[in-house]
Design an enzyme around this catalytic site. Structure first.
Site, PDB file in Angstrom:
ATOM      1  CB  CYS A 156      -0.818  -0.050   1.225  1.00  0.00           C
ATOM      2  SG  CYS A 156      -1.978   1.405   1.333  1.00  0.00           S
ATOM      3  CB  CYS A 192      -0.676   2.412   3.828  1.00  0.00           C
ATOM      4  SG  CYS A 192      -2.129   1.839   3.203  1.00  0.00           S
ATOM      5  CG  ASP A 193       3.141   1.102   4.731  1.00  0.00           C
ATOM      6  OD1 ASP A 193       2.654   1.647   5.679  1.00  0.00           O
ATOM      7  OD2 ASP A 193       3.085  -0.112   4.288  1.00  0.00           O
TER       8      ASP A 193
HETATM    9  C1  LIG Z   1       0.431  -3.880   4.657  1.00  0.00           C
HETATM   10  C2  LIG Z   1      -0.542  -2.938   4.935  1.00  0.00           C
HETATM   11  C3  LIG Z   1      -0.325  -1.753   5.441  1.00  0.00           C
HETATM   12  C4  LIG Z   1      -1.614  -0.912   5.657  1.00  0.00           C
HETATM   13  N1  LIG Z   1      -1.236   0.294   6.073  1.00  0.00           N
HETATM   14  C5  LIG Z   1      -2.559   1.327   6.206  1.00  0.00           C
HETATM   15  C6  LIG Z   1      -2.282   2.579   6.824  1.00  0.00           C
HETATM   16  O1  LIG Z   1      -1.273   2.865   7.271  1.00  0.00           O
HETATM   17  N2  LIG Z   1      -3.175   3.197   6.856  1.00  0.00           N
HETATM   18  C7  LIG Z   1      -4.514   3.045   6.220  1.00  0.00           C
HETATM   19  O2  LIG Z   1      -5.574   3.750   6.341  1.00  0.00           O
HETATM   20  N3  LIG Z   1      -4.730   1.547   5.946  1.00  0.00           N
HETATM   21  C8  LIG Z   1      -3.565   1.003   5.524  1.00  0.00           C
HETATM   22  N4  LIG Z   1      -3.727  -0.424   5.094  1.00  0.00           N
HETATM   23  C9  LIG Z   1      -5.180  -0.479   4.420  1.00  0.00           C
HETATM   24  C10 LIG Z   1      -6.110  -1.065   5.660  1.00  0.00           C
HETATM   25  O3  LIG Z   1      -5.367  -2.322   6.226  1.00  0.00           O
HETATM   26  C11 LIG Z   1      -7.634  -1.775   5.100  1.00  0.00           C
HETATM   27  O4  LIG Z   1      -8.006  -0.534   4.142  1.00  0.00           O
HETATM   28  C12 LIG Z   1      -8.410  -1.989   6.317  1.00  0.00           C
HETATM   29  O5  LIG Z   1      -7.747  -2.605   7.301  1.00  0.00           O
HETATM   30  C13 LIG Z   1      -9.705  -2.555   5.801  1.00  0.00           C
HETATM   31  O6  LIG Z   1     -10.557  -2.823   6.748  1.00  0.00           O
HETATM   32  P1  LIG Z   1     -11.752  -3.813   6.658  1.00  0.00           P
HETATM   33  O7  LIG Z   1     -12.249  -3.720   8.042  1.00  0.00           O
HETATM   34  O8  LIG Z   1     -12.592  -3.605   5.473  1.00  0.00           O
HETATM   35  O9  LIG Z   1     -10.866  -5.330   6.442  1.00  0.00           O
HETATM   36  P2  LIG Z   1      -9.508  -5.913   7.027  1.00  0.00           P
HETATM   37  O10 LIG Z   1      -8.749  -5.053   7.960  1.00  0.00           O
HETATM   38  O11 LIG Z   1      -9.195  -6.844   5.846  1.00  0.00           O
HETATM   39  O12 LIG Z   1     -10.289  -7.024   8.022  1.00  0.00           O
HETATM   40  C14 LIG Z   1     -11.047  -8.182   7.582  1.00  0.00           C
HETATM   41  C15 LIG Z   1     -11.639  -9.078   8.615  1.00  0.00           C
HETATM   42  O13 LIG Z   1     -12.529  -9.835   8.282  1.00  0.00           O
HETATM   43  C16 LIG Z   1     -12.396 -11.162   8.799  1.00  0.00           C
HETATM   44  N5  LIG Z   1     -12.900 -12.123   7.917  1.00  0.00           N
HETATM   45  C17 LIG Z   1     -12.327 -12.477   6.542  1.00  0.00           C
HETATM   46  N6  LIG Z   1     -13.175 -13.400   6.309  1.00  0.00           N
HETATM   47  C18 LIG Z   1     -14.044 -13.691   7.121  1.00  0.00           C
HETATM   48  C19 LIG Z   1     -15.035 -14.886   7.355  1.00  0.00           C
HETATM   49  N7  LIG Z   1     -15.123 -15.744   6.221  1.00  0.00           N
HETATM   50  N8  LIG Z   1     -15.707 -15.020   8.515  1.00  0.00           N
HETATM   51  C20 LIG Z   1     -15.391 -14.129   9.480  1.00  0.00           C
HETATM   52  N9  LIG Z   1     -14.376 -13.243   9.646  1.00  0.00           N
HETATM   53  C21 LIG Z   1     -13.943 -13.098   8.165  1.00  0.00           C
HETATM   54  C22 LIG Z   1     -10.633 -10.990   9.037  1.00  0.00           C
HETATM   55  O14 LIG Z   1     -10.318 -12.165   9.841  1.00  0.00           O
HETATM   56  C23 LIG Z   1     -10.495  -9.701   9.373  1.00  0.00           C
HETATM   57  O15 LIG Z   1     -10.682  -9.719  10.802  1.00  0.00           O
HETATM   58  C24 LIG Z   1      -2.821  -1.244   5.012  1.00  0.00           C
HETATM   59  C25 LIG Z   1      -2.952  -2.520   4.292  1.00  0.00           C
HETATM   60  C26 LIG Z   1      -1.934  -3.348   4.116  1.00  0.00           C
HETATM   61  C27 LIG Z   1      -2.287  -4.998   3.730  1.00  0.00           C
END
Ligand SMILES: Cc1cc2nc3c(=O)[nH]c(=O)nc-3n(C[C@H](O)[C@H](O)[C@H](O)COP(=O)(O)OP(=O)(O)OC[C@H]3O[C@@H](n4cnc5c(N)ncnc54)[C@H](O)[C@@H]3O)c2cc1C
Length: 324
Positions: free
Chosen positions: A143, A146-147
């Site tokens: 990302c 992000c980084d």
């Molecule tokens: C390396 C990296 C660095 C990042 N740094 C930043 C940053 O500095 N700032 C920023 O704003 N964003 C950052 N991001 C992006 C950010 O992490 C995501 O946009 C954000 O986490 C998305 O949130 P979410 O809740 O949609 O999903 P996720 O964070 O992906 O969480 C998904 C959740 O769903 C659960 N899940 C999945 N499948 C199932 C299932 N079948 N049943 C039950 N639970 C399930 C998982 O276990 C998890 O808990 C980064 C991403 C990455 C990969």
């Protein structure tokens, strides 16, 4: 599921939230404060994607930055403070064909829900190298927004040939001294306009037919060993960062038979809302967002989903939508 047991079923929840990332936890905070007694299943990665990164510096409210794991612990604590129930469990199968909705967990437990918020996120696709795993958050990222800031005036490598790789390279070219873009094929897949922008940028060097063979460094990325896939000639590119931009996979597989998704599997929602094509099912965070993919936008849509679920629960569907 016999309908006569519906109202007395002890496993019937008003609201089930699937996913323990920024979107799911935020939905849980709002829903718990609204008295909806949400039950949240955290899935395979409690805390979500941010638990594999180091410092998060762009989430409002943390002026000194915070680790992704600590930030997610704060989110979780805030949700449980208001009574959200947070459980282990992966949703493996659902039946959204009528009302109430049915979910099956990986431990075999069945759950019935009047409404569901799907916040199961998306997973970045990785190269699969052992060195990549070792150096996650130590120079390896998926990302740039992000980084990228951590690599100001440094040299970085981006991998990928699509629009995401082009966008990441252009974003990084504004911050970094030099960006090497490694494209596995003889041409980029990115749209013509994005390719033109990349080629015009003086500090982006594009390497065609080139893949990452290894990432060099113990505690931090020091260089990338690249290989020309035709000649097999290797080159060492000195760089402090590697941005893998080969795409994301939304975790929507268990819901596909029922929900409308785009050609990549992202759940489609009503414009400006989180409502899906099924009444009472909402989608928040990265699972419905191929564009922004940020913690703050995921949290924002988690809030929207909880508010929409609350309104939905005031006027649940009529008998015609009930399971027979
Ligand atoms: C390396 C990296 C660095 C990042 N740094 C930043 C940053 O500095 N700032 C920023 O704003 N964003 C950052 N991001 C992006 C950010 O992490 C995501 O946009 C954000 O986490 C998305 O949130 P979410 O809740 O949609 O999903 P996720 O964070 O992906 O969480 C998904 C959740 O769903 C659960 N899940 C999945 N499948 C199932 C299932 N079948 N049943 C039950 N639970 C399930 C998982 O276990 C998890 O808990 C980064 C991403 C990455 C990969």
């Amino acid at each position: 599921m016999p309908l006569k047991n519906f109202m007395t079923n002890p496993n019937l929840q008003p609201l089930v939230i699937i996913g323990g990332g920024p979107a799911g936890y935020t939905a849980a905070i709002y829903a718990a404060r609204a008295g909806l007694s949400p039950v949240l299943y955290q899935g395979p990665q409690p805390g979500g994607q941010l638990t594999i990164t180091g410092e998060v510096e762009n989430y409002p409210g943390y002026p000194n930055g915070i680790t992704g794991t600590a930030m997610m612990e704060d989110f979780r604590a805030q949700a449980t403070r208001f009574g959200a129930v947070i459980k282990e469990g992966i949703v493996t199968k659902v039946d959204f064909s009528g009302y109430p909705h049915w979910l099956l967990l990986n431990n075999g437990a069945e759950v019935w829900a009047q409404s569901v918020i799907i916040a199961a996120g998306a997973s970045a696709k990785w190269l699969g190298l052992p060195s990549e795993k070792k150096l996650y958050g130590k120079g390896v990222s998926a990302c740039a927004v992000c980084d990228g800031f951590f690599f100001k005036n440094e040299t970085v490598v981006v991998v990928g040939g699509g629009d995401t790789a082009a966008e990441e390279s252009l974003y990084l070219s504004k911050l970094c001294k030099k960006v090497h873009l490694l494209v596995r094929k003889e041409a980029m897949r990115a749209s013509k306009i994005m390719q033109e922008r990349v080629f015009k940028q003086d500090n982006i060097q594009v390497w065609f037919d080139t893949a990452v063979q290894d990432i060099i460094g113990e505690e931090a990325v020091e260089a990338i060993q690249a290989i020309h896939v035709i000649s097999q000639k290797t080159s060492t590119i000195a760089a402090t960062g590697l941005f893998v931009a080969i795409g994301h996979q939304p975790n929507s597989a268990p819901f596909l038979p029922y929900l409308t998704v785009d050609n990549q599997g992202y759940i489609q929602v009503e414009a400006g809302k989180t409502a899906t094509n099924i009444p009472g099912i909402f989608a928040a965070g990265d699972i419905q967002d191929p564009y922004y993919r940020q913690a703050v936008t995921a949290a924002g849509t988690g809030c929207m989903a909880a508010l929409e679920a609350e309104r939905f629960l005031h006027t649940p569907p009529d008998a015609s939508f009930q399971k027979k």
